[in-house]
Design a protein around this motif. Structure first.
Motif, mmCIF file in Angstrom:
data_model
loop_
_atom_site.group_PDB
_atom_site.id
_atom_site.type_symbol
_atom_site.label_atom_id
_atom_site.label_comp_id
_atom_site.label_asym_id
_atom_site.label_seq_id
_atom_site.Cartn_x
_atom_site.Cartn_y
_atom_site.Cartn_z
ATOM 1 N N GLY A 10 60.663 21.705 -7.049
ATOM 2 C CA GLY A 10 61.197 20.574 -7.811
ATOM 3 C C GLY A 10 62.473 20.923 -8.545
ATOM 4 O O GLY A 10 63.046 21.997 -8.389
ATOM 5 N N ARG A 11 62.925 20.000 -9.370
ATOM 6 C CA ARG A 11 64.154 20.182 -10.139
ATOM 7 C C ARG A 11 64.053 19.424 -11.438
ATOM 8 O O ARG A 11 63.523 18.309 -11.482
ATOM 9 N N SER A 12 64.565 20.043 -12.502
ATOM 10 C CA SER A 12 64.567 19.357 -13.789
ATOM 11 C C SER A 12 65.778 18.446 -13.887
ATOM 12 O O SER A 12 66.678 18.476 -13.043
ATOM 13 N N ASP A 13 65.817 17.638 -14.944
ATOM 14 C CA ASP A 13 66.971 16.788 -15.209
ATOM 15 C C ASP A 13 67.930 17.442 -16.197
ATOM 16 O O ASP A 13 68.753 16.759 -16.814
ATOM 17 N N PHE A 14 67.792 18.779 -16.344
ATOM 18 C CA PHE A 14 68.615 19.501 -17.319
ATOM 19 C C PHE A 14 69.517 20.476 -16.579
ATOM 20 O O PHE A 14 69.044 21.313 -15.800
ATOM 21 N N ASN A 15 70.810 20.380 -16.800
ATOM 22 C CA ASN A 15 71.774 21.275 -16.178
ATOM 23 C C ASN A 15 72.304 22.251 -17.223
ATOM 24 O O ASN A 15 72.822 21.830 -18.266
ATOM 25 N N SER A 16 72.179 23.547 -16.952
ATOM 26 C CA SER A 16 72.614 24.537 -17.935
ATOM 27 C C SER A 16 72.903 25.863 -17.246
ATOM 28 O O SER A 16 72.174 26.271 -16.331
ATOM 29 N N LEU A 17 73.971 26.512 -17.693
ATOM 30 C CA LEU A 17 74.276 27.870 -17.249
ATOM 31 C C LEU A 17 73.820 28.859 -18.316
ATOM 32 O O LEU A 17 73.829 28.547 -19.509
ATOM 33 N N MET A 18 73.430 30.045 -17.899
ATOM 34 C CA MET A 18 73.074 31.078 -18.869
ATOM 35 C C MET A 18 74.327 31.518 -19.614
ATOM 36 O O MET A 18 75.419 31.609 -19.044
ATOM 37 N N SER A 19 74.176 31.795 -20.889
ATOM 38 C CA SER A 19 75.289 32.230 -21.719
ATOM 39 C C SER A 19 75.640 33.686 -21.426
ATOM 40 O O SER A 19 74.870 34.414 -20.790
ATOM 41 N N GLU A 20 76.809 34.114 -21.903
ATOM 42 C CA GLU A 20 77.238 35.483 -21.653
ATOM 43 C C GLU A 20 76.491 36.461 -22.560
ATOM 44 O O GLU A 20 75.979 36.109 -23.620
ATOM 45 N N VAL A 21 76.474 37.727 -22.133
ATOM 46 C CA VAL A 21 75.803 38.787 -22.884
ATOM 47 C C VAL A 21 76.690 39.231 -24.045
ATOM 48 O O VAL A 21 77.884 39.505 -23.858
ATOM 49 N N ILE A 22 76.109 39.307 -25.256
ATOM 50 C CA ILE A 22 76.857 39.825 -26.410
ATOM 51 C C ILE A 22 76.222 41.088 -26.987
ATOM 52 O O ILE A 22 76.795 41.744 -27.853
ATOM 53 N N GLY A 23 75.023 41.430 -26.497
ATOM 54 C CA GLY A 23 74.366 42.617 -27.040
ATOM 55 C C GLY A 23 73.262 43.091 -26.120
ATOM 56 O O GLY A 23 72.761 42.357 -25.265
ATOM 57 N N VAL A 24 72.904 44.343 -26.281
ATOM 58 C CA VAL A 24 71.792 44.935 -25.542
ATOM 59 C C VAL A 24 70.932 45.707 -26.531
ATOM 60 O O VAL A 24 71.429 46.257 -27.516
ATOM 61 N N SER A 25 69.630 45.728 -26.286
ATOM 62 C CA SER A 25 68.732 46.582 -27.059
ATOM 63 C C SER A 25 68.153 47.630 -26.130
ATOM 64 O O SER A 25 67.509 47.288 -25.125
ATOM 65 N N LYS A 79 60.209 47.928 -34.442
ATOM 66 C CA LYS A 79 60.719 48.765 -33.357
ATOM 67 C C LYS A 79 62.039 49.442 -33.729
ATOM 68 O O LYS A 79 62.313 50.567 -33.316
ATOM 69 N N ILE A 80 62.837 48.768 -34.523
ATOM 70 C CA ILE A 80 64.164 49.296 -34.858
ATOM 71 C C ILE A 80 64.114 50.327 -35.970
ATOM 72 O O ILE A 80 64.861 51.325 -35.936
ATOM 73 N N ALA A 81 63.227 50.157 -36.960
ATOM 74 C CA ALA A 81 63.345 51.005 -38.156
ATOM 75 C C ALA A 81 62.029 51.319 -38.838
ATOM 76 O O ALA A 81 62.035 51.720 -40.008
ATOM 77 N N ASP A 82 60.900 51.195 -38.158
ATOM 78 C CA ASP A 82 59.624 51.437 -38.829
ATOM 79 C C ASP A 82 59.488 52.892 -39.261
ATOM 80 O O ASP A 82 59.812 53.814 -38.507
ATOM 81 N N LEU A 83 58.987 53.103 -40.460
ATOM 82 C CA LEU A 83 58.869 54.453 -41.007
ATOM 83 C C LEU A 83 57.858 55.291 -40.239
ATOM 84 O O LEU A 83 58.102 56.453 -39.925
ATOM 85 N N SER A 84 56.707 54.722 -39.904
ATOM 86 C CA SER A 84 55.666 55.501 -39.240
ATOM 87 C C SER A 84 55.906 55.629 -37.743
ATOM 88 O O SER A 84 55.689 56.692 -37.154
ATOM 89 N N ALA A 85 56.371 54.551 -37.098
ATOM 90 C CA ALA A 85 56.586 54.588 -35.643
ATOM 91 C C ALA A 85 57.906 55.238 -35.272
ATOM 92 O O ALA A 85 58.081 55.710 -34.150
ATOM 93 N N GLY A 86 58.841 55.274 -36.223
ATOM 94 C CA GLY A 86 60.160 55.811 -35.922
ATOM 95 C C GLY A 86 61.062 54.763 -35.298
ATOM 96 O O GLY A 86 60.668 53.615 -35.058
ATOM 97 N N MET A 87 62.275 55.155 -35.006
ATOM 98 C CA MET A 87 63.262 54.244 -34.437
ATOM 99 C C MET A 87 63.137 54.277 -32.919
ATOM 100 O O MET A 87 63.622 55.209 -32.276
ATOM 101 N N VAL A 88 62.499 53.260 -32.345
ATOM 102 C CA VAL A 88 62.258 53.240 -30.898
ATOM 103 C C VAL A 88 63.110 52.191 -30.186
ATOM 104 O O VAL A 88 63.063 52.093 -28.953
ATOM 105 N N ALA A 89 63.875 51.397 -30.921
ATOM 106 C CA ALA A 89 64.775 50.407 -30.329
ATOM 107 C C ALA A 89 66.145 50.511 -30.991
ATOM 108 O O ALA A 89 66.243 50.692 -32.209
ATOM 109 N N LEU A 90 67.186 50.396 -30.171
ATOM 110 C CA LEU A 90 68.554 50.485 -30.665
ATOM 111 C C LEU A 90 69.347 49.282 -30.179
ATOM 112 O O LEU A 90 69.736 49.219 -29.012
ATOM 113 N N PRO A 91 69.588 48.281 -31.048
ATOM 114 C CA PRO A 91 70.440 47.161 -30.649
ATOM 115 C C PRO A 91 71.917 47.549 -30.736
ATOM 116 O O PRO A 91 72.352 48.148 -31.724
#
Length: 298
Positions: free
Chosen positions: A12-27, A49-61
């Motif tokens: 099928g097909r929706s009635d909504f037309n849209s393009l994906m936006s450009e990338v501005i960041g990566v994690s 994920k980014i800054a938890d004290l116990s888990a440590g820094m496991v994600a970098l945006p």
């Protein structure tokens, strides 16, 4: 693409037309750290994920608002010489080259990422986030190998000074792409990151050494670190600790570094080293973090 075919069902097909936006960041997310549908758009989960004290820094945006290039190879077709019939013969895995927003001091810390593999979530300009979702309903970033390189400072195209190459590894993850639209922005993720501090060795390790810690943005000396703020990340000997930390003022610290051999602490020997990093926290999240430095004995 299966060599023996796939089930084809028109959807099928929706009635909504849209393009994906450009990338501005990566994690960049360390392997083994995943999401559910709910936690993927949960601000608090990202903060953990980014800054938890116990888990440590496991994600970098990383912001790549300075631009990026789509480095995915073109799909290739082969042509039969006798009939002119064309057929697709490759299905290239996506890749990109982004230009990191930040300074040389920030980029120096990213150079350690070179050659490592991460799960990568793409952040788009319209606020949506793009990842993959498997048959077990686990949401995670696209697996990719990251490369970095810095040479002579650029005279032209200076916004491209700090490149990062992200070479994705599995086409099927893009076929199972998963897009969602949280009620927070990529800017908020960047604000979750610990404030960057620079640490450099000013007196080489014997029994003690001296390091200087400064705010990466202002250059001001950073005071009030204590011995427990210095973590030992790697060493070529056993049971190394920073046992004493003396704040000499203006962000300068005299550290005593020992190895514990059979219960008897002693100074490191010639050729031995330890890699350390200093952090501070608010009892829940890491709020300040230095680069990693190597303390070595001549």
């Amino acid at each position: 693409m299966s060599i023996c075919g796939n089930v084809v069902a028109f959807a099928g097909r929706s009635d909504f037309n849209s393009l994906m936006s450009e990338v501005i960041g990566v994690s960049l997310i360390k392997k083994g750290n995943t999401f559910t549908d709910a936690t993927f758009i949960q601000s608090a989960n990202w903060h953990t994920k980014i800054a938890d004290l116990s888990a440590g820094m496991v994600a970098l945006p990383l912001s790549i608002k300075r631009g990026f290039e789509n480095t995915t190879p073109d799909v290739t077709f082969e042509t039969a010489g006798s009939t002119g019939f064309q057929e697709q013969t490759t299905q290239p895995v996506p890749s990109l080259k982004g230009f990191v927003d930040g300074s040389y001091c920030d980029y120096k810390t990213y150079m350690a990422l070179n050659g490592h593999s991460f799960n990568v979530v793409l952040h788009l300009k319209d606020g949506t986030i793009f990842a993959t979702r498997d048959a077990a309903l686990v949401v995670k970033g696209f697996r990719a190998t990251v490369n970095t390189y810095f040479g002579i400072p650029l005279a032209e195209n200076r916004m491209q000074s700090f490149p990062i190459w992200i070479n994705f590894e599995y086409m099927d993850e893009f076929e199972d792409g998963y897009v969602d639209n949280p009620d927070w922005t990529f800017r908020e993720l960047l604000d979750f990151m610990p404030v960057g501090l620079n640490m450099k060795v000013t007196t080489r390790l014997t029994t003690t050494c001296v390091v200087k810690v400064t705010n990466r943005a202002t250059g001001a000396g950073y005071e009030s670190l204590i011995v427990g703020d210095f973590a030992e990340l790697a060493t070529n000997t056993d049971n190394v600790t920073v046992s004493v930390c003396v704040d000499d003022g203006s962000g300068q610290y005299t550290l005593t570094v020992v190895e514990d051999t059979a219960g008897s602490p002693s100074a490191l020997d010639s050729g031995e080293y330890v890699d350390i990093q200093a952090t501070q926290d608010d009892a829940t999240y890491i709020t300040y973090a230095t680069n990693v430095v190597r303390l070595s004995v001549a």
